[in-house]
Design a protein around this motif. Structure first.
Motif, mmCIF file in Angstrom:
data_model
loop_
_atom_site.group_PDB
_atom_site.id
_atom_site.type_symbol
_atom_site.label_atom_id
_atom_site.label_comp_id
_atom_site.label_asym_id
_atom_site.label_seq_id
_atom_site.Cartn_x
_atom_site.Cartn_y
_atom_site.Cartn_z
ATOM 1 N N ALA A 103 21.635 -46.834 -65.914
ATOM 2 C CA ALA A 103 21.117 -48.165 -66.255
ATOM 3 C C ALA A 103 21.974 -48.827 -67.331
ATOM 4 C CB ALA A 103 19.665 -48.053 -66.721
ATOM 5 N N ASP A 115 17.735 -41.452 -65.188
ATOM 6 C CA ASP A 115 18.826 -42.372 -64.813
ATOM 7 C C ASP A 115 19.177 -43.394 -65.887
ATOM 8 O OD1 ASP A 115 16.652 -44.175 -64.649
ATOM 9 O OD2 ASP A 115 16.459 -43.892 -62.486
ATOM 10 N N TYR A 116 18.802 -43.132 -67.153
ATOM 11 C CA TYR A 116 19.036 -44.142 -68.187
ATOM 12 C C TYR A 116 20.522 -44.405 -68.436
ATOM 13 C CZ TYR A 116 19.582 -40.164 -71.422
ATOM 14 O OH TYR A 116 19.987 -39.014 -72.038
ATOM 15 N N GLU A 117 21.359 -43.384 -68.228
ATOM 16 C CA GLU A 117 22.798 -43.589 -68.418
ATOM 17 C C GLU A 117 23.372 -44.514 -67.347
ATOM 18 O OE1 GLU A 117 23.849 -39.186 -70.110
ATOM 19 O OE2 GLU A 117 22.448 -39.501 -68.469
ATOM 20 N N GLY A 152 15.819 -48.192 -66.383
ATOM 21 C CA GLY A 152 16.316 -46.853 -66.623
ATOM 22 C C GLY A 152 15.279 -45.989 -67.301
ATOM 23 N N VAL A 199 16.205 -48.968 -72.497
ATOM 24 C CA VAL A 199 15.945 -47.866 -71.576
ATOM 25 C C VAL A 199 14.649 -47.182 -72.006
ATOM 26 C CG1 VAL A 199 18.327 -47.513 -70.861
ATOM 27 C CG2 VAL A 199 17.496 -46.329 -72.901
ATOM 28 N N PHE A 211 19.494 -51.505 -60.422
ATOM 29 C CA PHE A 211 19.845 -51.904 -61.784
ATOM 30 C C PHE A 211 20.829 -53.074 -61.771
ATOM 31 C CE2 PHE A 211 19.175 -47.202 -63.123
ATOM 32 C CZ PHE A 211 17.805 -47.399 -63.158
ATOM 33 N N SER A 225 21.205 -47.238 -58.996
ATOM 34 C CA SER A 225 22.245 -48.130 -59.526
ATOM 35 C C SER A 225 22.228 -49.507 -58.886
ATOM 36 C CB SER A 225 23.627 -47.497 -59.352
ATOM 37 O OG SER A 225 23.805 -46.433 -60.246
#
Length: 218
Positions: free
Chosen positions: A199, A195-197, A191, A207, A173, A170
């Motif tokens: 991002a 961990d795309y959520e 992301g 993503v 990002f 995080s």
């Protein structure tokens, strides 16, 4: 069937949770090492943006697919060697891994030759990892590099990063989003499957999801 619909639902939820519009986040299916058959199954589920790491592999797989599906877009997300620039400019819709002036100069010259102006992202090495591609902004000025790329008439649209695998992503990002905002760039590619959520919460506009869509690579 792949897990594409599940990923799209997760993206919708992540956008809703942080007050963003879902249409402001692109889902890229990372298809490196995936078969043409597996890629085509995802296309048939409505996925048309793909990311590839290697020039030759991408051309081999996607040239026949493009003959069948004219709306496919393929971005290069892996490191680009200068001797592959001609093929990359000819084939890809976007290059997300510009990280050094030598590459920027070669891309600029080749785009002039081919009369193309495909968008590019600057890859930032947010963890200053020596083994990883990306501009190390502890050693070089990002703003100066962006300006140099623009002087070469490159269409710089955004920033991309791959955080260190051992770090909580995080912070990386948030840092990349801050850098993009400071430099007037709207697009932020960050992301991946794990961990795309996170991002999206930090402002990702693209993503890059592979394993979560296709499953573990064969």
């Amino acid at each position: 069937m792949t897990k594409l619909s599940e990923i799209k639902e997760n993206i919708q939820k992540a956008c809703k949770d942080c007050g963003r519009k879902v249409e402001d986040v692109e889902l890229m299916a990372v298809s490196k090492f995936q078969s043409v058959e597996d890629i085509e199954s995802v296309i048939n589920e409505g996925q048309f943006l793909f990311g590839e790491n290697r020039v030759q592999e991408a051309i081999k797989k996607f040239e026949p697919l493009r003959e069948k599906y004219s709306n496919i877009k393929v971005h290069l997300i892996g490191s680009l060697q200068t001797n592959k620039v001609k093929e990359a400019v000819s084939f890809f819709d976007c290059i997300q891994s510009v990280d050094r002036i030598e590459l920027a100069e070669k891309l600029s010259k080749e785009m002039q030759v081919q009369n193309k102006n495909i968008p590019v992202y600057i890859q930032v090495n947010t963890g200053s990892e020596p083994q990883k591609g990306g501009l190390d902004i502890e050693k070089e000025s990002l703003t100066a590099f962006i300006n140099d790329c623009k002087k070469l008439n490159l269409n710089v649209v955004g920033l991309m990063c791959i955080p260190p695998s051992e770090d909580e992503p995080s912070a990386h990002f948030a840092f990349l989003k801050k850098l993009a905002t400071e430099n007037g760039l709207e697009k932020v590619s960050m992301g991946m499957s794990a961990d795309y959520e996170l991002a999206i919460q930090q402002g990702a506009t693209c993503v890059r999801v592979g394993t979560a869509i296709f499953g573990e690579r064969k």
